[in-house]
Each structure stands twice: as C-alpha cells, then as structure tokens.
Design a protein around this motif. Sequence first.
Motif, PDB file in Angstrom:
ATOM      1  N   LEU A  98       3.982   4.061  -6.060  1.00  0.00           N
ATOM      2  CA  LEU A  98       2.696   3.906  -5.357  1.00  0.00           C
ATOM      3  C   LEU A  98       2.350   5.144  -4.541  1.00  0.00           C
ATOM      4  O   LEU A  98       1.301   5.195  -3.913  1.00  0.00           O
ATOM      5  CB  LEU A  98       2.758   2.685  -4.430  1.00  0.00           C
ATOM      6  CG  LEU A  98       3.141   1.352  -5.078  1.00  0.00           C
ATOM      7  CD1 LEU A  98       3.198   0.256  -4.028  1.00  0.00           C
ATOM      8  CD2 LEU A  98       2.154   0.982  -6.173  1.00  0.00           C
ATOM      9  N   GLY A  99       3.246   6.129  -4.576  1.00  0.00           N
ATOM     10  CA  GLY A  99       3.078   7.315  -3.718  1.00  0.00           C
ATOM     11  C   GLY A  99       3.915   7.113  -2.477  1.00  0.00           C
ATOM     12  O   GLY A  99       3.538   6.329  -1.596  1.00  0.00           O
ATOM     13  N   ASN A 100       5.079   7.757  -2.466  1.00  0.00           N
ATOM     14  CA  ASN A 100       6.024   7.630  -1.347  1.00  0.00           C
ATOM     15  C   ASN A 100       6.509   6.183  -1.164  1.00  0.00           C
ATOM     16  O   ASN A 100       6.905   5.772  -0.074  1.00  0.00           O
ATOM     17  CB  ASN A 100       5.377   8.137  -0.048  1.00  0.00           C
ATOM     18  CG  ASN A 100       6.424   8.569   0.957  1.00  0.00           C
ATOM     19  OD1 ASN A 100       7.557   8.880   0.582  1.00  0.00           O
ATOM     20  ND2 ASN A 100       6.065   8.564   2.213  1.00  0.00           N
ATOM     21  N   ARG A 101       6.409   5.419  -2.211  1.00  0.00           N
ATOM     22  CA  ARG A 101       6.849   4.023  -2.175  1.00  0.00           C
ATOM     23  C   ARG A 101       7.142   3.583  -3.607  1.00  0.00           C
ATOM     24  O   ARG A 101       6.198   3.431  -4.402  1.00  0.00           O
ATOM     25  CB  ARG A 101       5.768   3.152  -1.538  1.00  0.00           C
ATOM     26  CG  ARG A 101       6.237   1.757  -1.224  1.00  0.00           C
ATOM     27  CD  ARG A 101       5.216   0.961  -0.448  1.00  0.00           C
ATOM     28  NE  ARG A 101       5.832  -0.238   0.068  1.00  0.00           N
ATOM     29  CZ  ARG A 101       5.229  -1.199   0.729  1.00  0.00           C
ATOM     30  NH1 ARG A 101       3.942  -1.101   0.988  1.00  0.00           N
ATOM     31  NH2 ARG A 101       5.880  -2.269   1.148  1.00  0.00           N
ATOM     32  N   VAL A 129     -10.642 -10.158  -0.426  1.00  0.00           N
ATOM     33  CA  VAL A 129      -9.676 -10.023   0.670  1.00  0.00           C
ATOM     34  C   VAL A 129      -8.914  -8.704   0.531  1.00  0.00           C
ATOM     35  O   VAL A 129      -8.758  -7.954   1.495  1.00  0.00           O
ATOM     36  CB  VAL A 129      -8.683 -11.218   0.647  1.00  0.00           C
ATOM     37  CG1 VAL A 129      -7.644 -11.090   1.745  1.00  0.00           C
ATOM     38  CG2 VAL A 129      -9.440 -12.523   0.772  1.00  0.00           C
ATOM     39  N   VAL A 130      -8.459  -8.417  -0.687  1.00  0.00           N
ATOM     40  CA  VAL A 130      -7.683  -7.202  -0.951  1.00  0.00           C
ATOM     41  C   VAL A 130      -8.503  -5.953  -0.609  1.00  0.00           C
ATOM     42  O   VAL A 130      -7.998  -5.014   0.007  1.00  0.00           O
ATOM     43  CB  VAL A 130      -7.229  -7.182  -2.431  1.00  0.00           C
ATOM     44  CG1 VAL A 130      -6.647  -5.831  -2.814  1.00  0.00           C
ATOM     45  CG2 VAL A 130      -6.201  -8.284  -2.687  1.00  0.00           C
ATOM     46  N   CYS A 131      -9.755  -5.960  -0.987  1.00  0.00           N
ATOM     47  CA  CYS A 131     -10.597  -4.766  -0.783  1.00  0.00           C
ATOM     48  C   CYS A 131     -10.901  -4.501   0.694  1.00  0.00           C
ATOM     49  O   CYS A 131     -11.279  -3.402   1.059  1.00  0.00           O
ATOM     50  CB  CYS A 131     -11.889  -4.874  -1.590  1.00  0.00           C
ATOM     51  SG  CYS A 131     -11.581  -4.706  -3.353  1.00  0.00           S
ATOM     52  N   LYS A 132     -10.707  -5.516   1.529  1.00  0.00           N
ATOM     53  CA  LYS A 132     -10.861  -5.285   2.976  1.00  0.00           C
ATOM     54  C   LYS A 132      -9.609  -4.631   3.561  1.00  0.00           C
ATOM     55  O   LYS A 132      -9.649  -4.056   4.657  1.00  0.00           O
ATOM     56  CB  LYS A 132     -11.122  -6.610   3.693  1.00  0.00           C
ATOM     57  CG  LYS A 132     -12.519  -7.147   3.439  1.00  0.00           C
ATOM     58  CD  LYS A 132     -12.865  -8.264   4.415  1.00  0.00           C
ATOM     59  CE  LYS A 132     -14.256  -8.792   4.156  1.00  0.00           C
ATOM     60  NZ  LYS A 132     -14.275  -9.954   3.245  1.00  0.00           N
ATOM     61  N   LYS A 170      -7.653   1.913  -1.854  1.00  0.00           N
ATOM     62  CA  LYS A 170      -6.993   2.653  -2.937  1.00  0.00           C
ATOM     63  C   LYS A 170      -7.095   1.873  -4.248  1.00  0.00           C
ATOM     64  O   LYS A 170      -7.365   0.673  -4.254  1.00  0.00           O
ATOM     65  CB  LYS A 170      -5.537   2.882  -2.574  1.00  0.00           C
ATOM     66  CG  LYS A 170      -5.439   3.824  -1.369  1.00  0.00           C
ATOM     67  CD  LYS A 170      -4.037   4.229  -1.063  1.00  0.00           C
ATOM     68  CE  LYS A 170      -4.100   5.348  -0.022  1.00  0.00           C
ATOM     69  NZ  LYS A 170      -3.325   5.070   1.159  1.00  0.00           N
ATOM     70  N   GLU A 171      -6.828   2.572  -5.332  1.00  0.00           N
ATOM     71  CA  GLU A 171      -6.787   1.945  -6.666  1.00  0.00           C
ATOM     72  C   GLU A 171      -5.780   0.782  -6.626  1.00  0.00           C
ATOM     73  O   GLU A 171      -4.719   0.909  -6.031  1.00  0.00           O
ATOM     74  CB  GLU A 171      -6.325   3.020  -7.662  1.00  0.00           C
ATOM     75  CG  GLU A 171      -6.112   2.534  -9.082  1.00  0.00           C
ATOM     76  CD  GLU A 171      -5.169   3.463  -9.856  1.00  0.00           C
ATOM     77  OE1 GLU A 171      -4.547   2.972 -10.795  1.00  0.00           O
ATOM     78  OE2 GLU A 171      -5.065   4.656  -9.507  1.00  0.00           O
ATOM     79  N   ILE A 172      -6.143  -0.323  -7.269  1.00  0.00           N
ATOM     80  CA  ILE A 172      -5.278  -1.507  -7.213  1.00  0.00           C
ATOM     81  C   ILE A 172      -4.647  -1.788  -8.577  1.00  0.00           C
ATOM     82  O   ILE A 172      -5.352  -1.896  -9.588  1.00  0.00           O
ATOM     83  CB  ILE A 172      -6.070  -2.757  -6.761  1.00  0.00           C
ATOM     84  CG1 ILE A 172      -6.642  -2.529  -5.356  1.00  0.00           C
ATOM     85  CG2 ILE A 172      -5.185  -4.004  -6.779  1.00  0.00           C
ATOM     86  CD1 ILE A 172      -7.820  -3.403  -5.030  1.00  0.00           C
ATOM     87  N   GLN A 173      -3.333  -1.901  -8.574  1.00  0.00           N
ATOM     88  CA  GLN A 173      -2.608  -2.339  -9.771  1.00  0.00           C
ATOM     89  C   GLN A 173      -2.106  -3.753  -9.501  1.00  0.00           C
ATOM     90  O   GLN A 173      -1.526  -4.021  -8.446  1.00  0.00           O
ATOM     91  CB  GLN A 173      -1.420  -1.394 -10.032  1.00  0.00           C
ATOM     92  CG  GLN A 173      -0.578  -1.807 -11.235  1.00  0.00           C
ATOM     93  CD  GLN A 173       0.553  -0.819 -11.529  1.00  0.00           C
ATOM     94  OE1 GLN A 173       0.568   0.309 -11.053  1.00  0.00           O
ATOM     95  NE2 GLN A 173       1.502  -1.264 -12.330  1.00  0.00           N
ATOM     96  N   VAL A 174      -2.345  -4.662 -10.437  1.00  0.00           N
ATOM     97  CA  VAL A 174      -1.874  -6.043 -10.291  1.00  0.00           C
ATOM     98  C   VAL A 174      -0.624  -6.230 -11.143  1.00  0.00           C
ATOM     99  O   VAL A 174      -0.586  -5.832 -12.313  1.00  0.00           O
ATOM    100  CB  VAL A 174      -2.962  -7.054 -10.734  1.00  0.00           C
ATOM    101  CG1 VAL A 174      -2.410  -8.477 -10.803  1.00  0.00           C
ATOM    102  CG2 VAL A 174      -4.149  -6.998  -9.793  1.00  0.00           C
ATOM    103  N   ILE A 205       0.842  -1.195   0.000  1.00  0.00           N
ATOM    104  CA  ILE A 205       0.000   0.000   0.000  1.00  0.00           C
ATOM    105  C   ILE A 205       0.879   1.248   0.000  1.00  0.00           C
ATOM    106  O   ILE A 205       1.779   1.382   0.833  1.00  0.00           O
ATOM    107  CB  ILE A 205      -0.944  -0.018   1.225  1.00  0.00           C
ATOM    108  CG1 ILE A 205      -1.820  -1.287   1.164  1.00  0.00           C
ATOM    109  CG2 ILE A 205      -1.809   1.239   1.263  1.00  0.00           C
ATOM    110  CD1 ILE A 205      -2.644  -1.548   2.389  1.00  0.00           C
ATOM    111  N   GLY A 206       0.653   2.115  -0.980  1.00  0.00           N
ATOM    112  CA  GLY A 206       1.366   3.388  -1.040  1.00  0.00           C
ATOM    113  C   GLY A 206       0.439   4.525  -0.681  1.00  0.00           C
ATOM    114  O   GLY A 206      -0.727   4.298  -0.325  1.00  0.00           O
TER     115      GLY A 206
END
Length: 254
Positions: free
Chosen positions: A142-145, A52-55, A59-63, A32-33
């Motif tokens: 990812l934003g600061n990551r 599971v991821v959405c819990k 944020k927007e998810i890139q795979v 998570i960024g």
Amino acid sequence: MNNWFTVEKIDDITYAISEYKHWEETHCYLLIGDNKSLLIDTGLGIGNIKDVVCKLTNKEIQVVTTHAHWDHIGGHKYFKNIYIYYKEHKWLKEKFPIPLEVVKNNIIAKPCDFPDYFDINKYEIFRAESIKKLYDIDEIDLGNRIIKIIPTPGHSPGHICFYDIKKKYLFSGDLIYKGKLDIFYPTTNPVDFLQSIRNVKKLDIYKVLPGHHEINISATLVDDIDKGLTSLFEEGKLKHGQGIFKFDNFTIHV
Ligand SMILES: [Zn+2]
C-alpha cells in the motif's frame, strides 16, 4: 446521512467500518498506505459502504475479500478494483453455493433496525466478471505498508486472513471472533479450520481484528480456540453433525 455504519479508529491509518444494527455485527477494515488504501470485505450490502470509505481516504481503493460469503461481499457492488483468493474466484464470478432465498432469510432472520431505503426484494448476491485473483505468495504493497495473504481454509475452502507485517495486525475474517464459529455446513472443513488456527498461531500477533461481533478481542483467543478445537478433535467430535459446543468466549458449531 448514512448512519447504518459505525466507524471506529484503530489507529491513524486503520479504521473498522461496522454494521452493529444487524445481528451479524460485521466488521470491514480500511487500511491506508502512502500510495493506496485497502478495504478488507464490504459487509452486508445494506448501506453504501463506499460513501463511508471515501470520507476516510482519497487514495485509490483496492477491495480484498476474506471469503465469498454473502455477509462479506455485499458492498462489492460499489467498487471496481476487487480481489479474491483464487480458490473462491468462481463463487464471485459464476455460482455462489447458497441459494438467494436462503441468503435473504438470513438477512432478515433476526430483529434488525434496517434503514428505510433498504428493500430486501431488491437484494441480489454480488457477482461480477472482472474480479482479480490473489495467491499465497502475494503481498499487497500500500506504500510503506505491506499486507500478507494467509490462507486459512476451514470456514470456507478459500478463506484467507490478512496480516499487516509492520503493525502485526491479523484481520481474521471468520476464522477468529467471539461468537459462534460455523464449521457445520457442507463447504466447511473442521479439521482444516483447526490447522488454520495453528498456522496463524505461528505469526507474531499484536492485535486480532475479527470479521464479526466484539472488536476488542485478546490475541489469547487464538490459543483458546486452538485448545477448544483440539479437545474436540481428540474426542473424535471435530466432524460434521456433532452439534454445538460452548466454550468461555466462543462456540463451535460443527
Ligand atoms: Zn461472516
């Protein structure tokens, strides 16, 4: 409630999502960024990993994909924004190199506590038109990551690892784990695999996060695998058809 997956917190912004009920014991990782989240691999496709991821993130998810083998792309079907290294792009878009029946036999090969809703007859290998490509120079912000792409061919021709620059985590896919390292089938290259191990050794690694099996592994495993492969290479055994070689924490099938 989806209890197929086990979620483990690596730190406040990093999670492992694992499938310990299957003999493959796959691990996917959610990073998570500040601006978006990155999901590295999506596992077997038996349960819905997106739930599971959405819990864990809103944020927007890139795979992204370490490589296009079936046990790493099973849950890609639940996502839209998917990337793979350009050398395996056609495996996701056009043709997967292993027949569906072989994959199905692998999934049901060993005792496995499948959830009631899973039907092997409905299992399909993921394929899609809209997959995007990753290249060597790409960095995922990812934003600061920042996450770097580390090309690591050998287990498959377009296998990549992901390196978290700030945390010094190496997400190693099927290059490094405690278990049987497979470099015996036609699309593998044992000598490339050794070179990839030597390349990742140049990184400053605080933690290796593997694609399979035991999750808490020492970064010294990289050295041990290097030594094992080097000894096989020097004996002229680092080539297809030589068999299975056992070492302390891993096995090499070449
Ligand atoms: Zn794998």
